[in-house]
Design an enzyme around this catalytic site. Structure first.
Site, PDB file in Angstrom:
ATOM      1  N   GLU A 165       0.435  -1.594  -0.152  1.00 16.71           N
ATOM      2  CA  GLU A 165      -0.257   0.229  -0.088  1.00 16.71           C
ATOM      3  C   GLU A 165       0.844   1.684   0.037  1.00 16.71           C
ATOM      4  O   GLU A 165       0.945   1.800   1.192  1.00 16.71           O
ATOM      5  CB  GLU A 165      -0.966   0.292   1.369  1.00 16.71           C
ATOM      6  CG  GLU A 165      -1.852  -0.997   0.996  1.00 16.71           C
ATOM      7  CD  GLU A 165      -2.985  -0.646   2.344  1.00 16.71           C
ATOM      8  OE1 GLU A 165      -2.932  -0.199   3.453  1.00 16.71           O
ATOM      9  OE2 GLU A 165      -3.581  -1.652   2.515  1.00 16.71           O
ATOM     10  N   GLU A 353      -5.693  -8.363   0.034  1.00 16.70           N
ATOM     11  CA  GLU A 353      -6.034  -8.103   1.730  1.00 16.70           C
ATOM     12  C   GLU A 353      -7.332  -7.799   1.791  1.00 16.70           C
ATOM     13  O   GLU A 353      -7.560  -6.972   0.492  1.00 16.70           O
ATOM     14  CB  GLU A 353      -5.631  -7.345   2.531  1.00 16.70           C
ATOM     15  CG  GLU A 353      -4.145  -6.568   3.286  1.00 16.70           C
ATOM     16  CD  GLU A 353      -3.673  -5.897   3.843  1.00 16.70           C
ATOM     17  OE1 GLU A 353      -4.596  -5.416   3.945  1.00 16.70           O
ATOM     18  OE2 GLU A 353      -2.049  -5.477   4.009  1.00 16.70           O
TER      19      GLU A 353
HETATM   20  O1  IFM Z   1      -4.316  -3.584   9.055  1.00  9.38           O
HETATM   21  C1  IFM Z   1      -4.377  -2.700   7.935  1.00  9.38           C
HETATM   22  C2  IFM Z   1      -2.820  -2.781   6.873  1.00  9.38           C
HETATM   23  O2  IFM Z   1      -1.757  -2.926   7.686  1.00  9.38           O
HETATM   24  C3  IFM Z   1      -3.149  -2.533   5.184  1.00  9.38           C
HETATM   25  N1  IFM Z   1      -4.230  -3.015   5.011  1.00  9.38           N
HETATM   26  C4  IFM Z   1      -5.467  -2.041   5.426  1.00  9.38           C
HETATM   27  C5  IFM Z   1      -6.153  -2.797   7.421  1.00  9.38           C
HETATM   28  C6  IFM Z   1      -7.343  -2.098   7.979  1.00  9.38           C
HETATM   29  O3  IFM Z   1      -6.799  -1.019   8.144  1.00  9.38           O
END
Ligand code: IFM
Length: 446
Positions: A165, A353
């Site tokens: 990210e 994710e």
């Molecule tokens: O916890 C975070 C993660 O570290 C990165 N992506 C989003 C998740 C939820 O906010």
């Protein structure tokens, strides 16, 4: 839909990140990271909470892996803490590497496939003090760290992810000040985004030269963005938000150029983007083996002349949001996957994710997290639809294996499919994890 929705070799797993789960911040020679400094600075995280102990995964990883095995997981995505490897400038820490070797050996002995993220936000503080990601000089440090990891762990890692990210590192960390290092300067944030992308490209090049057998990619958090109305001002502002969240990263990686409208917008607003040098874009576009997508929600925006954020006003979520206040919108995951396939690439995609924070209650040792189950079911369905239409989706990592340190929100937001009692470090398998176990076993959604 019935029958097998997912192919036999589909990589079902869960994800975590070092600072959010490991704890043991002062053990085995680990150095300080920007998140140690940030979370220990009063006012930066909820009630001053830190990742000092987190889920104590550093000591409990064997039990956590046994739990993943019981749940039938195929893969585990975790990140390496750079400050465990290079705690100080020029200082290599073998004990840090040894921890990840033990973790990887344990995964292998349980037939769990590792996916390893090199950078999930815990920059060594010594790098920050030399200018952090604002400085182009950080890139060789990152390449050096990545090469060390390839050399030390390469035999055991089939999937490498350079950055997690980069939007968050750039804009949450340097424009909105909500993440470490907590700066609020848009021009800086743009230079950070460029240096992150360039460091990614250089690491991919170096990975290819190393002759490693594994595959390498990057993980982007992509947020589909819609205008609240068809009014030209609203459409134009939605285009800017899409440009910032999605195209600013996808275009250079897959088209070798920043989007022209965004270059014009940013340079009119913040001055020339002179941190972009000749030859950078072709490095950033070095071919990768897969793209990781983190998807949580969509944005709906309108133009509002009173808004100090370039006239952007976010519309409130439709329907019941998650505990983060994020709209639940599985259809957008399907449209996002289609867009990436249509406009950018046919290489394999992974959802690296997806998940939701909800308030969980323990009742008689059980957590009946119906909302999370429903959230996951609907998002799995959206990705199954993409797969059935021939989409090149190879795996799906639920965020997260267990409740953990949710950055500036501390421990208040629970994303896990396993509940963590932070007082005792006891793990409780939530209903959503039991449901996921059946999904993996049957490759269908019941
Ligand atoms: O916890 C975070 C993660 O570290 C990165 N992506 C989003 C998740 C939820 O906010």
């Amino acid at each position: 839909m019935s029958g097998h929705l997912f192919p036999e070799n589909f990589l079902f797993g869960t994800a975590t990140a070092a600072y959010q789960v490991e704890g043991a911040v002062n053990e085995d020679g680990r150095g300080t990271s920007i998140w140690d400094v940030f979370s220990h600075t009063p006012g930066k995280t909820l009630e001053g909470q830190t990742g000092d102990v987190a889920c104590d995964h550093y000591h409990r990883f064997r039990d956590d892996i046994a739990m993943m095995t019981d749940l039938g997981m195929k893969s585990y995505r975790f990140s390496v803490a750079w400050p465990r490897i290079f705690p100080e400038k020029g200082a290599f820490n073998q004990k840090g590497v040894d921890f990840y070797k033990r973790l990887l050996e344990e995964l292998h002995s349980h037939h769990l496939i590792p996916a390893v993220t090199l950078y999930h936000w815990d920059l060594p503080q010594w790098v920050e003090e030399e200018g952090g990601w604002r400085s182009r000089e950080t890139i060789p440090y990152f390449v050096d760290y990545a090469e060390t990891m390839f050399r030390e762990l390469g035999d055991m890692v089939p999937l490498w992810i350079t950055h997690n990210e980069p939007w968050c590192t750039s804009f949450l960390g340097h424009a909105f000040g909500q993440h470490a290092p907590g700066h609020t300067d848009w021009r800086e944030a743009l230079s950070v985004s460029h240096h992150l992308l360039l460091s990614h490209g250089e690491v991919v090049e170096s990975f290819r030269h190393s002759g490693q057998k594994g595959q390498i990619g990057i993980t982007l958090n992509l947020t589909p963005t819609e205008a609240g109305t068809r009014q030209p001002d609203d459409l134009a502002i939605a285009q800017i938000v899409d440009g910032n969240s999605n195209r600013w990263f996808l275009d250079p990686l897959f088209h070798g150029a920043y989007p022209e409208d965004m270059v014009a917008f940013y340079s009119q607003t913040f001055g020339p983007l002179d941190f972009i040098q000749q030859g950078d874009l072709s490095k950033i576009a070095t071919p990768i083996d897969f793209l990781g997508i983190n998807y949580y929600s969509r944005n709906r925006v309108v133009y509002d002349e009173k808004s100090e954020l370039f006239g952007i006003r976010m519309l409130p979520p439709e329907g019941e949001p998650t505990e983060m206040g994020w709209e639940v919108h599985p259809e957008s995951l399907y449209h996002l996957l289609k867009r990436v396939e249509r406009e950018y690439t046919s290489i394999p995609l992974y959802i690296t994710e997806n998940g939701a924070a909800y308030e969980d209650k323990v009742v008689d040792g059980q957590v009946h997290d119906e909302k999370r189950k429903e959230f996951l079911r609907d998002h799995f369905l959206a990705s199954a639809k993409f797969l059935q239409e021939g989409g090149n989706l190879k795996g799906y990592y639920v965020w997260s294996l267990m409740d953990n340190f949710e950055w500036s929100f501390g421990y208040s937001k629970r994303f896990g499919i396993v509940y963590v009692d932070y007082a005792t470090q006891e793990r409780l398998v939530k209903d959503s994890a039991k449901w996921y176990q059946q999904v993996i076993r049957t490759r269908s959604l019941g």
